[in-house]
Motif scaffolding. Structure first.
Motif, PDB file in Angstrom:
ATOM      1  N   PRO A 256       0.804  -1.238   0.000  1.00 23.91           N
ATOM      2  CA  PRO A 256       0.000   0.000   0.000  1.00 23.91           C
ATOM      3  C   PRO A 256       0.834   1.285   0.000  1.00 23.91           C
ATOM      4  O   PRO A 256       0.517   2.208  -0.763  1.00 23.91           O
ATOM      5  CB  PRO A 256      -0.850  -0.136   1.270  1.00 23.91           C
ATOM      6  N   PRO A 257       1.907   1.386   0.817  1.00 19.59           N
ATOM      7  CA  PRO A 257       2.722   2.611   0.721  1.00 19.59           C
ATOM      8  C   PRO A 257       3.355   2.791  -0.655  1.00 19.59           C
ATOM      9  O   PRO A 257       3.462   3.926  -1.140  1.00 19.59           O
ATOM     10  CB  PRO A 257       3.803   2.405   1.800  1.00 19.59           C
ATOM     11  N   ALA A 258       3.776   1.694  -1.281  1.00 20.87           N
ATOM     12  CA  ALA A 258       4.329   1.801  -2.635  1.00 20.87           C
ATOM     13  C   ALA A 258       3.264   2.286  -3.605  1.00 20.87           C
ATOM     14  O   ALA A 258       3.542   3.094  -4.509  1.00 20.87           O
ATOM     15  CB  ALA A 258       4.877   0.438  -3.081  1.00 20.87           C
ATOM     16  N   GLY A 259       2.026   1.806  -3.424  1.00 22.06           N
ATOM     17  CA  GLY A 259       0.928   2.277  -4.265  1.00 22.06           C
ATOM     18  C   GLY A 259       0.674   3.760  -4.079  1.00 22.06           C
ATOM     19  O   GLY A 259       0.452   4.495  -5.052  1.00 22.06           O
ATOM     20  N   VAL A 260       0.716   4.227  -2.833  1.00 23.58           N
ATOM     21  CA  VAL A 260       0.511   5.657  -2.566  1.00 23.58           C
ATOM     22  C   VAL A 260       1.626   6.487  -3.182  1.00 23.58           C
ATOM     23  O   VAL A 260       1.379   7.563  -3.746  1.00 23.58           O
ATOM     24  CB  VAL A 260       0.421   5.907  -1.042  1.00 23.58           C
ATOM     25  N   ALA A 261       2.860   5.997  -3.095  1.00 20.88           N
ATOM     26  CA  ALA A 261       3.983   6.718  -3.713  1.00 20.88           C
ATOM     27  C   ALA A 261       3.767   6.851  -5.217  1.00 20.88           C
ATOM     28  O   ALA A 261       4.000   7.922  -5.804  1.00 20.88           O
ATOM     29  CB  ALA A 261       5.294   5.985  -3.423  1.00 20.88           C
ATOM     30  N   GLY A 262       3.309   5.773  -5.855  1.00 18.56           N
ATOM     31  CA  GLY A 262       3.035   5.835  -7.297  1.00 18.56           C
ATOM     32  C   GLY A 262       1.901   6.780  -7.627  1.00 18.56           C
ATOM     33  O   GLY A 262       1.967   7.527  -8.615  1.00 18.56           O
ATOM     34  N   ILE A 263       0.859   6.783  -6.810  1.00 19.72           N
ATOM     35  CA  ILE A 263      -0.287   7.664  -7.061  1.00 19.72           C
ATOM     36  C   ILE A 263       0.125   9.136  -6.959  1.00 19.72           C
ATOM     37  O   ILE A 263      -0.247   9.957  -7.797  1.00 19.72           O
ATOM     38  CB  ILE A 263      -1.419   7.352  -6.059  1.00 19.72           C
ATOM     39  N   THR A 264       0.890   9.477  -5.942  1.00 20.38           N
ATOM     40  CA  THR A 264       1.306  10.872  -5.781  1.00 20.38           C
ATOM     41  C   THR A 264       2.185  11.336  -6.938  1.00 20.38           C
ATOM     42  O   THR A 264       2.101  12.488  -7.368  1.00 20.38           O
ATOM     43  CB  THR A 264       2.051  11.064  -4.451  1.00 20.38           C
ATOM     44  N   LEU A 265       3.014  10.429  -7.432  1.00 23.10           N
ATOM     45  CA  LEU A 265       3.820  10.783  -8.606  1.00 23.10           C
ATOM     46  C   LEU A 265       2.931  11.005  -9.818  1.00 23.10           C
ATOM     47  O   LEU A 265       3.162  11.918 -10.625  1.00 23.10           O
ATOM     48  CB  LEU A 265       4.843   9.677  -8.888  1.00 23.10           C
ATOM     49  N   ALA A 266       1.909  10.174  -9.983  1.00 22.82           N
ATOM     50  CA  ALA A 266       0.986  10.329 -11.109  1.00 22.82           C
ATOM     51  C   ALA A 266       0.204  11.628 -11.003  1.00 22.82           C
ATOM     52  O   ALA A 266      -0.173  12.214 -12.020  1.00 22.82           O
ATOM     53  CB  ALA A 266       0.032   9.133 -11.163  1.00 22.82           C
ATOM     54  N   TRP A 267      -0.042  12.080  -9.787  1.00 24.18           N
ATOM     55  CA  TRP A 267      -0.779  13.338  -9.577  1.00 24.18           C
ATOM     56  C   TRP A 267       0.153  14.552  -9.626  1.00 24.18           C
ATOM     57  O   TRP A 267      -0.278  15.665  -9.380  1.00 24.18           O
ATOM     58  CB  TRP A 267      -1.519  13.274  -8.245  1.00 24.18           C
ATOM     59  N   ALA A 273       5.019  12.332  -2.176  1.00 18.77           N
ATOM     60  CA  ALA A 273       5.490  10.946  -2.260  1.00 18.77           C
ATOM     61  C   ALA A 273       6.591  10.652  -1.253  1.00 18.77           C
ATOM     62  O   ALA A 273       6.929   9.480  -1.041  1.00 18.77           O
ATOM     63  CB  ALA A 273       5.993  10.650  -3.679  1.00 18.77           C
ATOM     64  N   ILE A 274       7.158  11.692  -0.645  1.00 22.87           N
ATOM     65  CA  ILE A 274       8.290  11.488   0.271  1.00 22.87           C
ATOM     66  C   ILE A 274       7.893  10.596   1.435  1.00 22.87           C
ATOM     67  O   ILE A 274       8.575   9.620   1.758  1.00 22.87           O
ATOM     68  CB  ILE A 274       8.815  12.843   0.779  1.00 22.87           C
ATOM     69  N   GLY A 275       6.786  10.928   2.088  1.00 27.21           N
ATOM     70  CA  GLY A 275       6.368  10.165   3.247  1.00 27.21           C
ATOM     71  C   GLY A 275       6.106   8.707   2.921  1.00 27.21           C
ATOM     72  O   GLY A 275       6.550   7.800   3.635  1.00 27.21           O
ATOM     73  N   ALA A 276       5.378   8.443   1.817  1.00 26.02           N
ATOM     74  CA  ALA A 276       5.060   7.069   1.438  1.00 26.02           C
ATOM     75  C   ALA A 276       6.313   6.295   1.052  1.00 26.02           C
ATOM     76  O   ALA A 276       6.460   5.111   1.394  1.00 26.02           O
ATOM     77  CB  ALA A 276       4.058   7.061   0.287  1.00 26.02           C
ATOM     78  N   THR A 277       7.232   6.944   0.332  1.00 26.83           N
ATOM     79  CA  THR A 277       8.468   6.271  -0.076  1.00 26.83           C
ATOM     80  C   THR A 277       9.341   5.940   1.133  1.00 26.83           C
ATOM     81  O   THR A 277       9.897   4.841   1.229  1.00 26.83           O
ATOM     82  CB  THR A 277       9.264   7.154  -1.061  1.00 26.83           C
TER      83      THR A 277
END
Length: 430
Positions: A256-267, A273-277
């Motif tokens: 899930p954190p990797a998914g959030v990092a990808g989503i923030t990059l897409a947005w 993305a720093i926190g999720a990464t």
């Protein structure tokens, strides 16, 4: 319980049988006719805790790795000598319940699929997790964890270190790096496609999605998940119990954190993305650290006693290295946790100030209906940006000085000024 099947090389039969007799182990010997190099096959049952020391002692008689040894589960062994053997080796702690070093290595290898399968399953898991995150669906996010093939590499790095299997360690670390990169990339690409096709609103505010917002600014509690997953994973694999649910827990710390990092990059929000990464990295390293410490504590050591000193130094270096990196990330998460703590204190103080003002005699006809603290978008260290206060009062009346008073008293509790919005709602009583 285990049933061991051991091929006996030419000239080693007597030494092996003497070893088994000395330890009072029941065995069956059959002649081997398929090869001149081996004269017999010995079958003997062992308690789980006895497999490693017995095989090590047999190997000292001159059995090399070319002679194969098969260890399989045994459902039931009816024998007084076996019961005595069990009482000798088992004392009820985790160390006595663990499987042998040889089985541990085989188990770690089996848990890691081939690279193409690993990449495909990681991509599928990341895509499903991304869909669940955007839908704000915990059920879908949990489903993505079930199919994530992360437990093998996560535990293989620790196993390879403590048993002096550098090939397993290198392969596991490589898989971990590939898994993280592939998961974030797959999530980002899928999120871009979803956004470009307007499957989700293009102006979707990520912080408004519960499953996403909680991973944009992670706190120290995230470490508990990762450390718990690492310890539980090692205990499960070391005792030969099911690791399926533990694999889900490890995936919960990573996918899930990797998914959030990808989503923030897409947005287009790389700072978000720093926190999720960081959460992905600290969880990954924490699983490795917890696994390494647990394996060494349980008692796993290299096969070659001469390599023990070198392995101890390697384990110590890796524990210190992982510990330092995890500590650095923990400080980072601690900063986020402290920012959340300060925000919570501000929210409590602001609410108390509002309630205190409304208890004054001139405002007794007014009441607090809603109170909200809106945070800024400076991830991951978010601070209060606006305070929205909804006050109910009698129709046709207003108290402009009330807004000024609330603004002043609320800002007394912040280092940086915040905007205070006062909304009046007329209350009709019939």
């Amino acid at each position: 319980m285990r049933l061991v099947q051991l091929t006996v090389p030419t000239g080693k039969r007597q030494a092996i049988l003497e070893t088994l007799d000395k330890r009072k182990i029941d065995y069956v010997v059959t002649d081997e006719k398929s090869s001149r190099e081996y004269t017999a096959v010995v079958y003997f049952p062992l308690p789980d805790a006895a497999v490693e020391p017995v095989l090590d002692e047999i190997q000292e008689t001159g059995i090399d790795e070319d002679a194969y040894t098969v260890v399989v589960d045994a459902e039931t062994v009816v024998s007084r000598r076996f019961q005595a053997l069990r009482e000798e080796y088992e004392d009820g702690d985790v160390g006595s319940d663990r499987i042998s070093r040889q089985e541990l290595q085989a188990e770690a290898d089996d848990l890691t699929p081939s690279l193409p399968v690993y990449v495909v399953m990681t991509i599928i898991s990341a895509v499903v997790a991304t869909a669940g995150l955007l839908l704000d669906s915990p059920a879908v996010v949990v489903g993505s964890m079930v199919i994530a093939p992360l437990i093998g590499p996560a535990l293989g790095a620790s196993v390879g270190t403590v048993v002096d299997d550098e090939e397993l360690f290198t392969e596991s670390v490589t898989y971990q790096i590939i898994g993280v990169v592939v998961a974030i990339a797959a999530a980002a690409i899928f999120a871009v496609l979803v956004r470009s096709m307007n499957i989700v609103p293009p102006d979707l505010v990520l912080s408004s999605v519960g499953e996403i917002s909680e991973r944009l600014a992670p706190d120290l509690l995230s470490l508990v998940i990762a450390l718990g997953a690492g310890i539980a994973g090692v205990v499960s694999i070391a005792t030969g119990t099911s690791v399926a649910l533990v694999g889900v827990m490890i995936a919960a710390a990573l996918i899930p954190p990797a998914g959030v990092a990808g989503i923030t990059l897409a947005w287009g929000q790389p700072t978000a993305a720093i926190g999720a990464t960081v959460l992905v990295l600290v969880n990954l390293l924490s699983v490795d650290l917890a696994g390494l410490l647990t394996l060494w504590y349980v008692g796993y050591r290299p096969e070659n006693l001469f390599a023990l000193g070198e392995t101890e130094q390697r384990v110590r270096r890796r524990i210190v290295g992982l510990g330092v990196i995890v500590l650095v990330f923990a400080i980072f998460l601690g900063g986020i946790t402290y920012a959340s703590y300060e925000t919570g204190n501000f929210e409590q103080d602001a609410r108390e100030e509002i309630e205190a003002v409304l208890t004054q005699e001139q405002y007794e006809d007014y009441q607090l209906l809603e109170f909200e603290v809106v945070l800024d978008d400076n991830y991951p260290f978010r601070n209060p940006d606006r305070v929205v206060v909804t006050i109910g009062g009698p129709p046709g009346e207003s108290a402009p000085e009330l807004a000024d008073m609330l603004n002043e008293r609320i800002n007394d509790h912040t280092d940086e000024p915040v905007t205070v919005e006062i909304r009046y709602v007329e209350i009709l009583e019939r």
